[in-house]
Design a protein around this motif. Structure first.
Motif, PDB file in Angstrom:
ATOM      1  N   ALA A  58       0.830  -1.211   0.000  1.00 37.08           N
ATOM      2  CA  ALA A  58       0.000   0.000   0.000  1.00 37.08           C
ATOM      3  C   ALA A  58       0.862   1.258   0.000  1.00 37.08           C
ATOM      4  N   LEU A  59       1.942   1.241   0.760  1.00 40.03           N
ATOM      5  CA  LEU A  59       2.840   2.406   0.791  1.00 40.03           C
ATOM      6  C   LEU A  59       3.535   2.617  -0.559  1.00 40.03           C
ATOM      7  N   SER A  62       0.966   3.944  -2.991  1.00 39.20           N
ATOM      8  CA  SER A  62       0.657   5.327  -2.609  1.00 39.20           C
ATOM      9  C   SER A  62       1.768   6.281  -3.039  1.00 39.20           C
ATOM     10  N   ILE A  65       1.625   6.735  -6.851  1.00 39.11           N
ATOM     11  CA  ILE A  65       0.524   7.635  -7.216  1.00 39.11           C
ATOM     12  C   ILE A  65       0.902   9.071  -6.896  1.00 39.11           C
ATOM     13  N   PHE A  66       1.472   9.290  -5.720  1.00 43.28           N
ATOM     14  CA  PHE A  66       1.907  10.641  -5.372  1.00 43.28           C
ATOM     15  C   PHE A  66       2.934  11.154  -6.371  1.00 43.28           C
TER      16      PHE A  66
END
Length: 170
Positions: A58-59, A62, A65-66
């Motif tokens: 998930a990190l 994330s 995406i960032f």
């Protein structure tokens, strides 16, 4: 004025290296949990490995995406690699840096095509980028974006005259 393929490839390689380095750091808790399972395969360690793996994944997603969606929205179409190469993404409808919606469409299209083609779209994009007259890829056409040289683009937006032949060759 569309950026040349060489600059774009250098920027992409730098961006991918940055993402690889951050992903490696974010994987550390999962690797520690894996080592614990290999040393002592208890149910608690297996559950901890499962949770650590989900958290690490998930990190990493994330951060990606960032980096590829949010950062260009904030930095007027640039990632770190694009800043180094002095290029940026612009929305062809507004000729401004893209917003998060446009960047999400651009990157999700690229990823979806990559997955559906089992990675062959990367080769097709590279060929299209290098061999086409416009130096644009399929995901750019879908998202109505293009990658331009920062210096030439800024000069032309401040001075709306037609670019000279020297500027087009950069």
């Amino acid at each position: 004025i569309t950026a040349k393929p060489g600059k774009r490839i250098i920027a992409l390689i730098l961006d991918l290296l940055i993402n690889l380095a951050v992903s490696a750091i974010l994987l550390i808790p999962g690797l520690i949990a894996l080592a614990n399972v290999l040393v002592n395969a208890s149910y608690a360690n297996i559950i901890a490995l499962f949770i650590a793996s989900l958290g690490c994944g998930a990190l990493i997603v994330s951060f990606a995406i960032f980096y590829f969606v949010c950062l260009p929205s904030i930095w007027e179409g640039q990632t770190i690699g694009k800043r180094v190469a002095k290029i940026r993404v612009v929305d062809t409808t507004t000729n401004e840096g893209p917003n998060a919606r446009v960047m999400f469409l651009r990157e999700s299209t690229r990823i979806l095509i990559f997955i559906l083609s089992f990675g062959l779209s990367a080769i097709a994009s590279l060929l299209t980028l290098c061999l086409s007259e416009t130096h644009t890829t399929f995901h750019e056409q879908i998202s109505s974006t293009r990658v331009v040289n920062v210096n030439i683009y800024n000069e032309n937006t401040n001075n709306p005259t037609t670019p000279s032949v020297d500027q087009e060759q950069q």
